[in-house]
Design a protein around this motif. Structure first.
Motif, PDB file in Angstrom:
ATOM      1  N   ARG A 286       0.844  -1.192   0.000  1.00 46.63           N
ATOM      2  CA  ARG A 286       0.000   0.000   0.000  1.00 46.63           C
ATOM      3  C   ARG A 286       0.883   1.247   0.000  1.00 46.63           C
ATOM      4  N   PRO A 287       0.386   2.332  -0.578  1.00 48.56           N
ATOM      5  CA  PRO A 287       1.202   3.555  -0.626  1.00 48.56           C
ATOM      6  C   PRO A 287       1.323   4.208   0.748  1.00 48.56           C
ATOM      7  N   GLU A 288       2.371   5.006   0.900  1.00 51.02           N
ATOM      8  CA  GLU A 288       2.575   5.771   2.136  1.00 51.02           C
ATOM      9  C   GLU A 288       2.134   7.220   1.896  1.00 51.02           C
ATOM     10  N   LEU A 289       1.559   7.800   2.907  1.00 54.40           N
ATOM     11  CA  LEU A 289       1.216   9.229   2.847  1.00 54.40           C
ATOM     12  C   LEU A 289       2.465  10.077   3.000  1.00 54.40           C
ATOM     13  N   PHE A 290       2.475  11.241   2.369  1.00 54.11           N
ATOM     14  CA  PHE A 290       3.546  12.206   2.614  1.00 54.11           C
ATOM     15  C   PHE A 290       2.945  13.609   2.552  1.00 54.11           C
ATOM     16  N   ASP A 291       3.665  14.550   3.134  1.00 49.84           N
ATOM     17  CA  ASP A 291       3.171  15.926   3.167  1.00 49.84           C
ATOM     18  C   ASP A 291       3.459  16.600   1.832  1.00 49.84           C
ATOM     19  N   PHE A 292       2.431  17.113   1.197  1.00 47.49           N
ATOM     20  CA  PHE A 292       2.563  17.760  -0.110  1.00 47.49           C
ATOM     21  C   PHE A 292       1.964  19.156   0.000  1.00 47.49           C
TER      22      PHE A 292
ATOM     23  N   LEU B  81      -5.108  11.707   6.504  1.00 45.82           N
ATOM     24  CA  LEU B  81      -5.687  10.801   5.515  1.00 45.82           C
ATOM     25  C   LEU B  81      -5.458  11.416   4.139  1.00 45.82           C
ATOM     26  N   LEU B  82      -5.552  10.587   3.103  1.00 41.85           N
ATOM     27  CA  LEU B  82      -5.346  11.087   1.744  1.00 41.85           C
ATOM     28  C   LEU B  82      -6.308  12.239   1.438  1.00 41.85           C
ATOM     29  N   PHE B  83      -5.757  13.317   0.917  1.00 43.88           N
ATOM     30  CA  PHE B  83      -6.419  14.594   0.619  1.00 43.88           C
ATOM     31  C   PHE B  83      -6.585  15.463   1.862  1.00 43.88           C
ATOM     32  N   GLY B  84      -5.897  15.061   2.936  1.00 44.69           N
ATOM     33  CA  GLY B  84      -5.749  15.953   4.074  1.00 44.69           C
ATOM     34  C   GLY B  84      -6.953  16.076   4.981  1.00 44.69           C
TER      35      GLY B  84
ATOM     36  N   SER C 166      -1.821  15.928   3.168  1.00 43.18           N
ATOM     37  CA  SER C 166      -1.422  14.519   3.080  1.00 43.18           C
ATOM     38  C   SER C 166      -1.827  13.954   1.719  1.00 43.18           C
ATOM     39  N   MET C 167      -0.835  13.434   0.989  1.00 47.06           N
ATOM     40  CA  MET C 167      -1.114  12.909  -0.348  1.00 47.06           C
ATOM     41  C   MET C 167      -0.342  11.608  -0.575  1.00 47.06           C
ATOM     42  N   VAL C 168      -0.630  10.923  -1.693  1.00 43.77           N
ATOM     43  CA  VAL C 168       0.141   9.760  -2.136  1.00 43.77           C
ATOM     44  C   VAL C 168       0.606  10.047  -3.573  1.00 43.77           C
TER      45      VAL C 168
ATOM     46  N   THR D 121     -15.015  13.828 -25.767  1.00 39.19           N
ATOM     47  CA  THR D 121     -15.666  14.525 -26.887  1.00 39.19           C
ATOM     48  C   THR D 121     -17.050  15.039 -26.486  1.00 39.19           C
ATOM     49  N   THR D 122     -17.520  14.641 -25.303  1.00 39.03           N
ATOM     50  CA  THR D 122     -18.834  15.108 -24.854  1.00 39.03           C
ATOM     51  C   THR D 122     -18.757  16.576 -24.451  1.00 39.03           C
ATOM     52  N   SER D 123     -19.891  17.221 -24.526  1.00 41.06           N
ATOM     53  CA  SER D 123     -19.962  18.613 -24.082  1.00 41.06           C
ATOM     54  C   SER D 123     -21.275  18.781 -23.315  1.00 41.06           C
ATOM     55  N   PRO D 124     -21.226  19.209 -22.068  1.00 43.15           N
ATOM     56  CA  PRO D 124     -20.031  19.601 -21.328  1.00 43.15           C
ATOM     57  C   PRO D 124     -19.205  18.389 -20.883  1.00 43.15           C
ATOM     58  N   ARG D 125     -17.929  18.650 -20.605  1.00 46.31           N
ATOM     59  CA  ARG D 125     -17.108  17.604 -19.993  1.00 46.31           C
ATOM     60  C   ARG D 125     -17.384  17.628 -18.489  1.00 46.31           C
ATOM     61  N   LEU D 126     -17.690  16.463 -17.926  1.00 44.28           N
ATOM     62  CA  LEU D 126     -17.854  16.333 -16.481  1.00 44.28           C
ATOM     63  C   LEU D 126     -16.543  15.761 -15.937  1.00 44.28           C
ATOM     64  N   ILE D 127     -15.952  16.447 -14.981  1.00 38.88           N
ATOM     65  CA  ILE D 127     -14.643  16.063 -14.448  1.00 38.88           C
ATOM     66  C   ILE D 127     -14.728  16.061 -12.937  1.00 38.88           C
ATOM     67  N   LYS D 128     -14.135  15.044 -12.306  1.00 40.35           N
ATOM     68  CA  LYS D 128     -14.189  15.019 -10.841  1.00 40.35           C
ATOM     69  C   LYS D 128     -12.815  15.266 -10.235  1.00 40.35           C
ATOM     70  N   THR D 129     -12.823  15.796  -9.013  1.00 45.19           N
ATOM     71  CA  THR D 129     -11.576  15.995  -8.272  1.00 45.19           C
ATOM     72  C   THR D 129     -11.859  15.877  -6.775  1.00 45.19           C
ATOM     73  N   HIS D 130     -10.833  15.421  -6.051  1.00 47.07           N
ATOM     74  CA  HIS D 130     -10.886  15.454  -4.583  1.00 47.07           C
ATOM     75  C   HIS D 130      -9.927  16.521  -4.052  1.00 47.07           C
ATOM     76  N   LEU D 131      -9.386  17.330  -4.919  1.00 51.31           N
ATOM     77  CA  LEU D 131      -8.380  18.304  -4.481  1.00 51.31           C
ATOM     78  C   LEU D 131      -8.982  19.367  -3.561  1.00 51.31           C
ATOM     79  N   PRO D 132      -8.222  19.752  -2.527  1.00 53.97           N
ATOM     80  CA  PRO D 132      -8.650  20.932  -1.777  1.00 53.97           C
ATOM     81  C   PRO D 132      -8.645  22.139  -2.703  1.00 53.97           C
ATOM     82  N   VAL D 133      -9.415  23.147  -2.376  1.00 53.88           N
ATOM     83  CA  VAL D 133      -9.666  24.257  -3.297  1.00 53.88           C
ATOM     84  C   VAL D 133      -8.387  24.942  -3.776  1.00 53.88           C
ATOM     85  N   GLN D 134      -7.373  25.026  -2.917  1.00 53.29           N
ATOM     86  CA  GLN D 134      -6.146  25.740  -3.293  1.00 53.29           C
ATOM     87  C   GLN D 134      -5.323  24.992  -4.343  1.00 53.29           C
ATOM     88  N   PHE D 135      -5.645  23.714  -4.585  1.00 56.43           N
ATOM     89  CA  PHE D 135      -4.892  22.918  -5.567  1.00 56.43           C
ATOM     90  C   PHE D 135      -5.580  22.847  -6.934  1.00 56.43           C
TER      91      PHE D 135
END
Length: 301
Positions: free
Chosen positions: A14-20, A174-177, A24-26, A106-120
């Motif tokens: 399993r991956p290890e967490l590190f400070d990014f 935890l992953l994504f802080g 906390s990210m992998v 090729t679809t419009s609109p493109r639906l994209i997901k993220t778990h990033l905190p807002v600053q990223f």
């Protein structure tokens, strides 16, 4: 043959967490960082943002059905959700990165997901004034759901036992802080960025009709009554849990013998996990960390 069997049962570490940059990210979420940050959003892109296990798949499937359910009725049962709504920051060997998957859409609109905190979040989403749907779930149910997800997902860091996991959640390890930083950061952004709809998981669970109205109004879409019914039926918990295109059963790293990807989808399941002492300690810490915000959550409905 014995050797071959042995090979198949060797567990992947399993991956290890590190400070990014303070979160906390992998590596599978940061290895493609420059390409993520330089991602070119289009004005009609819709970003679905959440802390992990807060209703991401639920809302992704809802939006996909709203936009493409009529023109491609079989899409929701023939194409996995992670292909319909690519995960922007993911970067796993031998598979297209989230950025590559989004670029090829090729679809419009493109639906994209993220778990990033807002600053990223890549700056092009703000520059293009893209619409963003943020989904937040109460902390107690969120940590329970994340715990079971981490138990069954070998691509996530080792969860440990429930007590230590709860501690890690409170510390943002935890992953994504930190859940607290995540939900508050996006809430603050909403005050300054009008094209951001902040949705609560509990509201969706309580009254899907009302929340679907809010989402449609925000997106400027006007489904017919028949289309609305199809969306509502498609996003029912049992329908999604039994749909291989939404329940993630096609992904090898997820061990459904440990826990299903879609477990209960209930509000208040945390009561089956927290001891009285854990709940008291959690509430004390929660009060401190949420003191400075107008954001509030319901732990039951």
């Amino acid at each position: 043959m014995a050797n071959q069997d042995q090979k198949e049962t060797v567990p992947v570490p399993r991956p290890e967490l590190f400070d990014f940059h303070g979160v906390s990210m992998v590596h599978s979420m940061t290895d493609n960082w420059d390409n993520v940050q330089n991602f070119q959003a289009k004005p009609d892109d819709i970003l679905i943002a959440t802390y992990p296990k807060a209703g991401t798949t639920w809302v992704s499937h809802m939006l996909d059905l709203l936009y493409f359910g009529k023109s491609s009725p079989k899409r929701g049962v023939s194409l996995p959700i992670y292909e319909r709504v690519p995960f922007l920051e993911i970067c796993i060997p031998f598979l297209p990165t989230g950025v590559e998957s989004a670029d090829k859409m090729t679809t419009s609109p493109r639906l994209i997901k993220t778990h990033l905190p807002v600053q990223f979040v890549p700056k092009s989403f703000w520059e293009q004034k893209c619409r963003i749907v943020y989904v937040a779930r109460n902390a107690k149910d969120n940590v329970v759901s994340y715990f079971h997800f981490d138990r069954m997902n070998s691509a996530q860091p080792e969860p440990g036992d429930w007590t230590s996991y709860l501690q890690k959640f409170q510390e943002g390890k935890l992953l994504f802080g930190s859940w607290y930083d995540h939900v508050k950061g996006w809430w603050e952004k909403k005050q300054a960025y009008p094209k951001l709809l902040y949705v609560h998981y509990e509201d969706l669970a309580e009254d899907m009709d009302r929340e679907l109205d809010r989402v449609c109004s925000f997106l400027g879409v006007c489904p017919t009554e028949e289309e609305r019914c199809q969306v509502k039926e498609g996003v029912e918990f049992d329908a999604m849990k039994n749909n291989r295109m939404t329940n993630y059963s096609t992904i090898d790293v997820l061990d459904f013998k440990i826990s299903p990807f879609m477990r209960k989808g209930k509000v208040g399941d945390w009561k089956n996990h927290f001891t009285v002492y854990q709940n008291e300690q959690f509430d004390k810490e929660y009060k401190k960390k949420m003191m400075s915000t107008t954001l509030w959550f319901r732990n039951e409905i």
